[in-house]
Write an enzyme that holds these catalytic residues in place. Structure first.
Site, PDB file in Angstrom:
ATOM      1  N   ASP A 185       0.860  -1.176   0.000  1.00 38.16           N
ATOM      2  CA  ASP A 185       0.000   0.000   0.000  1.00 38.16           C
ATOM      3  C   ASP A 185       0.903   1.235   0.000  1.00 38.16           C
ATOM      4  OD1 ASP A 185      -2.329   1.525   0.212  1.00 38.16           O
ATOM      5  OD2 ASP A 185      -2.230   1.552   2.394  1.00 38.16           O
ATOM      6  N   THR A 217      -0.155   4.798   1.402  1.00 36.73           N
ATOM      7  CA  THR A 217      -0.334   5.632   2.583  1.00 36.73           C
ATOM      8  C   THR A 217      -0.093   4.848   3.867  1.00 36.73           C
ATOM      9  OG1 THR A 217      -1.987   6.909   1.387  1.00 36.73           O
ATOM     10  CG2 THR A 217      -1.914   7.185   3.770  1.00 36.73           C
ATOM     11  N   ASP A 224      -1.943  -1.765   6.297  1.00 40.09           N
ATOM     12  CA  ASP A 224      -2.100  -1.287   7.668  1.00 40.09           C
ATOM     13  C   ASP A 224      -2.859  -2.261   8.560  1.00 40.09           C
ATOM     14  OD1 ASP A 224      -4.710  -1.057   6.863  1.00 40.09           O
ATOM     15  OD2 ASP A 224      -4.760   1.131   6.865  1.00 40.09           O
TER      16      ASP A 224
END
Length: 810
Positions: free
Chosen positions: A499, A501, A698
């Site tokens: 990912d 971010t 995340d």
């Protein structure tokens, strides 16, 4: 629909299988049950009440089921003693369930995993194979007690074995002085009496384990030791009491049967020595867990009504204010509410550089405060703290089994019967073709040597020891491995999906620059920061933080208004100020010069977020906000790509932003505008092509992709969701952690292969030598006593090799 349920009451793989079968018998239920973690993933066409499934489980055992995350409690689960009957053995265990303590104590397991992941509450030996149970959470007292018990038995064994050995070897002493004291027949009786404490006390446990292994048909090293030394001892007893029944081949020149009390006791004593050395070496493999346990302080300073009071760590509750003094360990997870300090988080993150902390910053249990005092509020206590989760995760991973272990298991299953067969063939060949006078004696001795030298224990320990040390090493470096399978698969990964971010980038917006067409950047920054101080938007907070960092004084703003999806407006220093996108400029009818518009478009093409700034109806500048790339990302990606791993970025951001990041990091490919389901499908496509895929995210938004990937890697600060959703969690949360995980995985798998090779090679070489294959060529025979010494040290060598992982650099 699909739901996850928490299951309690399972203690082994047999329990897991029973629960899964029972749930699938409920109409409309399609269940998959796991033991670690103890949960059921259930698919159903229409909702089925939990009570229905609970009724089915109650009918087959003391199992409970509840929706994951439910706060429903059962009366027998709160600080009570619950008795469970394990379905596979019928053994009743007592589990004290104490929800206040941060470490589950008193759990033991078999290092040979005879009953899968089954654990026991009391120390002792495995009911299947007889191996000493190993404690999951090593405490000094437990470890010392077991070790001292072996030391005591070793002293007894040596006390009686040494005299037996001297008596047996007296023929090698010139003039044999012992024969001037007593005749050989009497000395044989002395050897018999001296052997009794060795056989029936110090080393009796080996015969117990051998018997268990035979009646359960879980054959292992103790089977061979028990048969070999037992046959030698029984032969000696019969030879001592009934010498007349033996043929002349078994008798020496004086007409007495050659006895093997010294071989029996020396073999058993050497095996005991091996167990002693193994216990000492095995304890070192749990060093990482012990170090983590030491991090947890036992006391804390509670601030109550302005007064400091020392309390036990278990007495801390959420919301308590705690004072942390210079040099103290942080007692629980929480946030600083008063003061600031520098904290050493190296034992959690693996990074040696202390971290500056201020008000509202999070602090983690077990980390060490610097030279300032501060007050924190407790947010996570007991088992909820990151340290407790790490300890539990390391415990679980240390006991998990790597897929490569199946190879050793398959071989071990047939190993002992084959060795017994080889021993029998050895006896027959020597009896048939050996020296005429002593053929039976040669056959007997070499058959015993074959039984003793073979060591399936080394084969069984080859994988678990490396996994245990490797998982501990990872935990000390901020890489949390969920199970051994993840450790093995990580070494095979050839594609990394990441990912953007929060993974490649910091995950928090920051102001890159403020541009003023009139060269009054500070005045413009004061206006927009003063306006944004009333907004809760992350971009607004970034502007305020940027102004404070430049020591810009904020002034009062009037008529503040936040316009959703466009920006903010208000009056600052009697000027109408607007900050936002182009739609806001159109709404406030602000004039935008062509040159300024061109500059803004150029910034946007670089993938940056740009907000217009208008004062009294005229656009006079802009602010550029970026999500900065982590300093470690470029180096980590370069290292991974040099190792042959394809790195692909999947992000929900726009194409311009993704292109800018990809160009800066020299990524081979990226996909922008991805929704969670898009990432999932992309990974499935790669897997269909035969790729081994790791996914770094995340742990929350990327949950579907993390679950689908061969290896899910959670980036972040080790939150509950991250640890549960991924197979590997990186405490610090940057891509360098993936490099560490890859290097660790490679080192552990290399170590396992070394151990397996050593175990195989040892037996391939040792068994033929013990059988006497060198005798026709070199006249060399292997004494059963030497065979026992070699067998004992083979297991120790495997553990010693695994311990080398503690010194690797990742």
């Amino acid at each position: 629909m699909k739901h996850t349920y928490k299951i309690t009451g399972m203690s082994c793989d047999g329990c897991r299988s029973k629960v899964e079968k029972t749930l699938n018998a409920v109409e409309g239920v399609d269940a998959q049950v796991t033991l670690l973690p103890p949960q059921a993933t259930i698919s159903m066409a229409e909702h089925i009440p939990t009570e229905t499934m609970q009724k089915a489980l109650s009918a087959v055992g003391k199992y409970t089921i509840e929706m994951e995350g439910s706060h429903q409690k059962h009366s027998h689960q709160e600080n009570a003693v619950e008795k469970k009957a394990c379905c596979s053995s019928g053994v009743t265990h007592e589990h004290k369930l104490d929800n206040t303590h941060h470490v589950t104590a008193g759990k033991y397991y078999c290092p040979m995993f005879c009953e899968g992941d089954k654990v026991y509450d009391e120390p002792g030996s495995c009911p299947v194979c007889g191996m000493d149970l190993v404690t999951i959470e090593v405490t000094g007292d437990e470890e010392n007690k077991s070790y001292l018990d072996l030391v005591h038995k070793m002293k007894i064994a040596l006390l009686f074995t040494i005299p037996i050995f001297i008596i047996a070897m007296s023929d090698m002493i010139p003039n044999n002085p012992l024969m001037h004291v007593l005749d050989m027949k009497t000395w044989n009786w002395v050897q018999f009496i001296l052997s009794l404490p060795v056989v029936f006390y110090a080393c009796w446990i080996f015969f117990q384990r051998a018997w268990k292994s035979i009646i359960t048909w879980n054959l292992n090293m103790f089977t061979l030791i028990g048969i070999g030394s037992g046959v030698a001892f029984i032969f000696s007893l019969v030879g001592l009491f009934f010498p007349e029944i033996f043929p002349h081949e078994f008798k020496n020149h004086s007409g007495q049967v050659g006895l093997y009390f010294e071989a029996t006791t020396v073999i058993l004593t050497l095996v005991l020595l091996g167990q002693l050395l193994e216990a000492r070496a095995h304890s070192q493999t749990s060093g990482a867990i012990r170090e983590l346990l030491k991090l947890a302080p036992t006391e804390a300073v509670l601030v109550e009504n302005g007064v400091d009071k020392i309390i036990a760590i278990d007495a801390i509750k959420k919301g308590h204010l705690l004072r942390v003094k210079p040099g103290d360990k942080i007692p629980v997870d929480g946030k600083i509410v008063e003061g600031e300090s520098t904290i050493d988080e190296s034992m959690i993150s693996g990074e040696p550089i202390p971290v500056d902390k201020k008000i509202n910053d999070s602090v983690v249990a077990g980390t060490i405060n610097g030279n300032k005092s501060f007050v924190m509020v407790a947010e996570k206590v007991g088992s909820e703290t990151l340290l407790s989760q790490i300890i539990q995760m390391v415990n679980d991973a240390s006991r998990s089994r790597a897929p490569i272990q199946k190879l050793a298991d398959s071989i071990s299953k047939y190993f002992v019967p084959i060795v017994v067969g080889i021993a029998a063939i050895t006896f027959l060949i020597w009896a048939k073709f050996g020296p005429e006078e002593n053929a039976l004696i040669y056959g007997f001795i070499n058959a015993v040597a074959v039984l003793i030298i073979a060591c399936p224990c080394a084969l069984g320990l080859a994988t678990p020891m490396s996994v245990m040390v490797g998982v501990g090493k990872g935990a000390q470096s901020g890489v949390l491995i969920k199970n051994a399978e993840a450790l093995e698969k990580m070494d095979k990964v050839n594609v990394l999906i990441t990912d953007k971010t929060g993974t490649i980038t910091e995950g928090t917006p920051s102001v890159e620059k403020v541009f003023s067409a009139t060269n009054q950047e500070n005045d413009l920054l004061q206006n927009i920061a003063s306006l944004n101080q009333y907004s809760e938007h992350p971009l607004a907070q970034a502007v305020v933080d940027f102004a404070k960092a430049k020591n810009i004084t904020l002034i009062t703003a009037k008529d503040f208004e936040s316009i959703t999806g466009k920006g903010v407006v208000g009056t600052v220093a009697n000027k109408k100020v607007a900050l936002g996108n182009k739609k806001l400029m159109e709404e406030v009818k602000a004039t935008v010069a062509e040159a300024l518009e061109n500059q803004i478009v150029a910034e946007q093409k670089l993938g940056k977020t740009v907000s217009y700034i208008a004062v009294d109806g005229i656009a006079v500048g802009f602010v550029t906000i970026t999500d900065a790339i982590k300093s470690s990302s470029a180096a980590a990606i370069k290292t991974l790509m040099n190792q042959g791993i394809e790195v692909i970025m999947l992000t929900g951001d726009n194409k311009n932003t993704a292109q800018a990041v990809a160009d800066q990091l020299h990524l081979s490919s990226f996909v922008a505008g991805c929704l969670p389901e898009d990432k999932l499908k992309f990974i499935q496509k790669l897997q269909a092509e035969g790729k081994i895929v790791a996914m770094a995210g995340d742990g929350i938004n990327d949950a579907p992709a993390l679950a689908q990937a061969d290896i899910g890697i959670a980036m972040g600060t080790g939150t509950d969701v991250a640890i549960e959703s991924a197979k590997i969690t990186l405490v610090k949360g940057d891509l360098q952690g993936i490099v560490k995980a890859k290097q660790l995985s490679h080192a552990v798998m290399k170590n396992i292969h070394q151990n397996l090779f050593f175990a195989f090679f040892y037996n391939v070489l040792g068994i033929p030598i013990a059988a006497g294959i060198l005798y026709p060529f070199f006249g060399i025979l292997l004494s059963p006593m030497i065979a026992a010494l070699a067998m004992s040290f083979s297991s120790v060598s495997v553990i010693a090799n695994a311990l080398r992982l503690k010194t690797i650099k990742i």
